[in-house]
Each structure stands twice: as C-alpha cells, then as structure tokens.
Design an enzyme around this catalytic site. Structure first.
Site, short mmCIF file in Angstrom:
data_model
loop_
_atom_site.label_atom_id
_atom_site.label_comp_id
_atom_site.label_asym_id
_atom_site.label_seq_id
_atom_site.Cartn_x
_atom_site.Cartn_y
_atom_site.Cartn_z
N ASP A 139 -31.67 -9.37 -4.76
CA ASP A 139 -32.44 -8.88 -3.51
C ASP A 139 -31.39 -8.01 -2.21
O ASP A 139 -30.99 -9.05 -1.62
CB ASP A 139 -33.22 -10.16 -3.18
CG ASP A 139 -34.05 -9.70 -1.67
OD1 ASP A 139 -33.84 -9.04 -0.85
OD2 ASP A 139 -34.54 -11.15 -1.63
N GLU B 242 -0.16 -6.73 5.48
CA GLU B 242 0.28 -8.15 5.66
C GLU B 242 -0.21 -9.04 6.17
O GLU B 242 -0.64 -9.32 7.29
CB GLU B 242 1.56 -7.10 6.22
CG GLU B 242 2.36 -6.15 6.49
CD GLU B 242 3.73 -6.06 7.28
OE1 GLU B 242 3.94 -6.74 7.70
OE2 GLU B 242 4.45 -5.23 6.45
N GLU C 94 -1.49 -12.29 7.17
CA GLU C 94 -1.39 -14.33 7.63
C GLU C 94 -2.77 -14.83 7.79
O GLU C 94 -3.94 -14.82 8.09
CB GLU C 94 -0.65 -14.12 9.08
CG GLU C 94 0.33 -13.20 8.71
CD GLU C 94 1.13 -12.52 10.60
OE1 GLU C 94 2.05 -11.92 10.35
OE2 GLU C 94 0.26 -13.10 11.75
N GLU D 126 5.47 -17.72 8.14
CA GLU D 126 5.48 -17.40 9.37
C GLU D 126 5.90 -18.02 10.36
O GLU D 126 6.53 -18.95 10.50
CB GLU D 126 4.13 -16.68 10.29
CG GLU D 126 3.53 -15.05 9.19
CD GLU D 126 4.70 -14.15 10.19
OE1 GLU D 126 4.91 -14.29 11.06
OE2 GLU D 126 5.26 -13.62 9.39
N GLU E 5 2.62 -16.09 5.70
CA GLU E 5 2.14 -14.70 4.56
C GLU E 5 2.35 -14.45 3.42
O GLU E 5 3.59 -14.97 3.18
CB GLU E 5 3.08 -12.89 5.99
CG GLU E 5 3.02 -12.13 5.65
CD GLU E 5 3.56 -11.46 6.57
OE1 GLU E 5 3.97 -9.84 5.97
OE2 GLU E 5 3.71 -11.48 7.99
N HIS F 45 -1.06 -6.73 9.71
CA HIS F 45 -0.42 -5.44 9.77
C HIS F 45 -1.27 -4.07 8.65
O HIS F 45 -1.02 -4.97 7.34
CB HIS F 45 1.02 -5.27 10.26
CG HIS F 45 1.47 -6.17 10.59
ND1 HIS F 45 2.22 -6.67 11.54
CD2 HIS F 45 0.80 -6.37 11.75
CE1 HIS F 45 2.95 -7.24 12.71
NE2 HIS F 45 1.46 -7.24 12.88
N ARG G 12 8.77 -3.88 18.07
CA ARG G 12 7.44 -4.43 18.23
C ARG G 12 5.67 -4.76 18.76
O ARG G 12 4.91 -5.29 18.54
CB ARG G 12 7.57 -5.84 16.85
CG ARG G 12 8.55 -5.14 15.82
CD ARG G 12 9.16 -6.74 15.16
NE ARG G 12 10.01 -6.05 14.29
CZ ARG G 12 9.38 -5.89 12.58
NH1 ARG G 12 8.40 -5.93 12.19
NH2 ARG G 12 10.79 -6.05 11.84
N GLU H 279 2.48 2.07 10.88
CA GLU H 279 2.27 0.30 10.43
C GLU H 279 1.03 0.19 11.95
O GLU H 279 1.97 0.12 13.38
CB GLU H 279 3.06 -0.17 10.92
CG GLU H 279 3.21 -1.46 10.47
CD GLU H 279 4.21 -2.40 10.66
OE1 GLU H 279 3.86 -4.14 10.53
OE2 GLU H 279 5.72 -2.02 10.80
N ARG I 100 -0.75 -2.95 13.67
CA ARG I 100 -0.94 -3.94 13.93
C ARG I 100 -1.30 -5.64 14.64
O ARG I 100 -1.81 -5.94 14.97
CB ARG I 100 1.12 -4.23 14.81
CG ARG I 100 1.72 -3.50 14.43
CD ARG I 100 3.51 -3.43 14.80
NE ARG I 100 3.69 -4.98 14.89
CZ ARG I 100 3.97 -5.50 15.76
NH1 ARG I 100 3.67 -4.84 16.22
NH2 ARG I 100 4.11 -7.00 15.56
#
Length: 441
Positions: A50, A129, A131, A186, A193, A242, A313, A330, A332
C-alpha cells in the site's frame, strides 16, 4: 547474483525471512518482511504493498504499488537469530502497469544516470564518509544525552570507549561484503567515522542505507544509541557525510588530465563549477532537516561558503591530493540525514549542467575562508550556503536544473513535507528562548 543462487543460499543458510527494502522520500528505510516461502513470488515482481501509507508516495486512490527486487542486493544479515536468519533485497517501486514509480528516489537516480550516459559517460562513482555519534542508553533502552566517551580525533582506547563497538560494526559490514577503508574516532567526543570503498552511485547509496542499519543495530547491542543527526550537541562539531564524486568513461576517470592545471581535466573543472553554481539550490536536499543548519556554521569544520580548493578544508569543495584513477571532487556540505539517492541525483545533475554549459571553474580559494571578513569573501566571489531550511527550500524551488533532477512528484512532496517541518520548528517555543527572555521581560 541470480535467482538460482539466491534460492540456494536461502536453503543452505537456513534463511527464514526476507526483508524487501526500499527508501521513502525522507530517506527512511522501509521494508515488507515475508516468510521464505513467498520468496518466489517476490522474485517474480508480484509482491504488492500500500503506497498511500508511505510518506510522500501516492494518494489513497492510487495505493497499489509493486516491489521489484534488485537481485544483486541480496545479503544475509549476520547478526540475525540462529533459529532462522533474515536476508534482504533492495527494491525499486513500480506502478501496476509496469512503469517505474516517479516518486521512488532510487528510480529517480537511475533517470539522472540515464541522462549522464546520454552525454557519453558510463559511471558516476561515490565514496561516502558518513559520521555518527554514540550516546548511552538508559535502563529502559532509551537514548540519553550522555556520550559514550570523551575521545578526540584518531584517539585510541581507553579514551575511545566506542572502539569495540566500532570494530564490531566493521566486522559485520565486512561479512556483508563491504570493503572498509578506514574507521576512526572523529573530532568531537562520542563521534565516529567509518569509510568504505567507492562504488557506482546506485550501489553506494544502497551501501549508505545498509550502513546506517548496521551501525544502529550493533550500537544497541553495546548499550548505545547511534544517531546520524547532523548536530546533536551545541558547541562541538556536527556530523557530515563528505561525498567523493568521480565520472568515468569506459573505465577511465575523466576528471584526470596529467597535463592540466592541478592535473584536473576541463570536464572536472566544469563539473565542480556546476556544483558551485547550484549549491544553494541543492542544499535543501543534501541538508534536509532544521537541525542540518546548526552544523553549517563557521568554526566547526563544516563548510558554509561556496568555493573550492585543493589545499584547505574550509570551502564547499575540496580536491583531494590523489590523482589518476582516484581523481575526485569532494563535496563537504552533505550530512548523513540526507536521502542518499536524492542527494546523488541533485549533485550529479548540478555537475552535468556545468559540463553541458562548459562552465569555467572560478579561481580556487586557498586561504582559510573562516578568517575572511564578509567584504573579503564578496571580493573573492564567495557566497554563503542557505542559513535555514526555509531559505534552502526557496532556493531549491527557483533552480530549474535541480527541480528537474527531482521531477514533479518528488519535488512537490519533498517541499510540502519540509515546509511543514519548518513551520513546526518556527512556531515552537524553545528552551533557549525561555532562558533568554523569561526573566528579562
């Protein structure tokens, strides 16, 4: 994996139940569990459910939906009872007339992958990645706000009291066929992670959903609650996911050019330019909760500015140092509350729009953006990501490329759900307000 192999494994491994799994619009894994004697019916694509009872699927008068199992997703859950194991198959959702259901996030990602193939690319790969935090359970099995440890980045036991739990999660994942590349504590207390090998986008999204299930299941066996909530506690880092993205053509990574600047191809630069162009619009999908925007603030390593770099970063996009087949973009900003199928659809659509339009990449920003003033950011062409879910929804609805990546059904139901969520948050009186104003006024 084929039908005969599955039937043989079920018999040899004493499998008694099969979970037919799928993912709703909000990214929640749903399942219909059937006894093993109904497996043949399921493999014949005749298992009905359903759809009107599932968030954002269909109205009650259109409720009949069919589950089409993807045979390659068959896996036996290692932790299930010895008296009769449980296996699962991930399914796509179809209408009774045999056409793919446009509200199925997995089917929708396949649609965008088809558009990628029309441009001459054969694979879109994702290395996630994710976490998560581990909190202690109380005597009633309910989550508390007590973290399981006070460890920090890459800490070992006994500081990292989650190490045994994390190790058991890795062992279970490996038994299910995951190739684990790394697992570690982490930055924040209680935060962990686990990274697994990249796959094509559909398989990687399947893996993310399976990963969440395994993490929560094994954590509970250790007296812990695992949460993928982006920002469960104020004053410490939140949890991201990430996403390392790469495009391939016939086994060759088209992001790599040994003669290009930074050894990046023009395709890679246009792809990342597309990501930057549409970042504000896809944020509602990649960061889909009210809580997501408590993570996207300066000072806690989460990106909140639209820029790219190969050296630091703080921007939205980082280009990791690996080259050759490992060349990747990447992104982030994505957090683990995102529906991975929808997130990959919008990220791929953004990148493909950059490629189609041959967008040039802006200059990389190699200094710490968090240390820049607003005027310096504006001078460098750096814009902000949306600051609230409400703002993100407005940006989403205004972007043709991203709305196309969702389709009308998913877009309408997602926006409606999130507008309700925002309004519930907006009209609630929160503890912070009482602390600030109760005695002042």
């Amino acid at each position: 994996m084929n039908r005969e192999t599955i039937m043989t494994m079920v018999e040899e491994q004493n499998v008694k139940f099969i979970r037919l799994q799928f993912t709703d619009i909000l990214g929640t894994v749903k399942n219909v569990e059937i006894p093993v004697d109904q497996l043949t019916k399921a493999l014949d694509n005749k298992m009905m459910f359903d759809g009107s009872s599932i968030e954002g699927f269909v109205r009650i008068e259109e409720s009949d939906m069919y589950l089409y199992p993807d045979l390659d997703t068959f896996v036996i859950f290692p932790w299930t009872a010895e008296k009769g194991k449980v296996a699962r198959l991930i399914c796509d959702i179809y209408h009774p007339d045999g056409t793919p259901f446009e509200g199925d996030p997995r089917n929708n990602l396949k649609r965008i992958l088809g558009e990628m193939e029309e441009l001459g690319f054969t694979d879109f790969n994702l290395g996630p990645e994710p976490e998560f935090f581990l909190f202690k359970l109380d005597e009633h099995g309910q989550p508390t706000m007590n973290l399981n440890d006070q460890g920090g980045y890459f800490d070992l036991a006994p500081t990292d009291l989650g190490e045994n739990c994390r190790r058991d999660i890795v062992l279970e994942l490996e038994e299910m066929g995951f190739e684990i590349e790394a697992s570690h504590h982490e930055v924040a207390p209680g935060q962990h992670e686990i990274d697994f090998k990249y796959q094509n986008a559909i398989r990687a999204c399947d893996d993310i959903q399976t990963f969440k299930l395994v993490v929560k299941t094994i954590a509970r066996k250790h007296g812990l609650h695992a949460t993928f909530m982006p920002k469960p506690l104020f004053g410490i880092n939140g949890s991201g996911m990430h996403c390392n993205l790469s495009l391939f053509r016939n086994g060759e990574n088209v992001f790599y050019d040994p003669d290009g600047s930074l050894q990046l191809s023009d395709t890679a630069r246009s792809f990342l330019a597309g990501i930057l162009k549409h970042a504000a619009a896809f944020t509602a999908i990649t960061n889909p909760t009210v809580n997501s925007y408590k993570r996207l603030v300066p000072g806690y390593e989460a990106p909140c500015y639209v820029a790219w770099s190969a050296k630091n970063r703080s921007p939205l996009i980082r280009i990791p140092a690996s080259r050759g087949m490992s060349t990747r973009v990447e992104v982030r900003s994505v957090d683990p509350s995102a529906n991975p199928y929808l997130a990959m659809a919008v990220l791929l659509a953004a990148g493909l729009d950059g490629i189609r339009s041959q967008l040039p990449a802006p200059q990389p920003i190699n200094q710490n953006i968090y240390a820049m003033s607003k005027e310096e950011r504006e001078a460098n062409g750096i814009s902000d990501l949306p600051a609230t879910l409400a703002q993100a929804i407005v940006e989403l609805q205004a972007d043709d490329a991203i709305t196309h990546a969702l389709g009308d059904h998913l877009l309408e139901n997602f926006v409606e759900s999130k507008q309700i969520e925002w309004d519930m948050f907006r009209t609630q009186v929160h503890p912070w307000e009482r602390e600030q104003y109760m005695t002042q006024y």
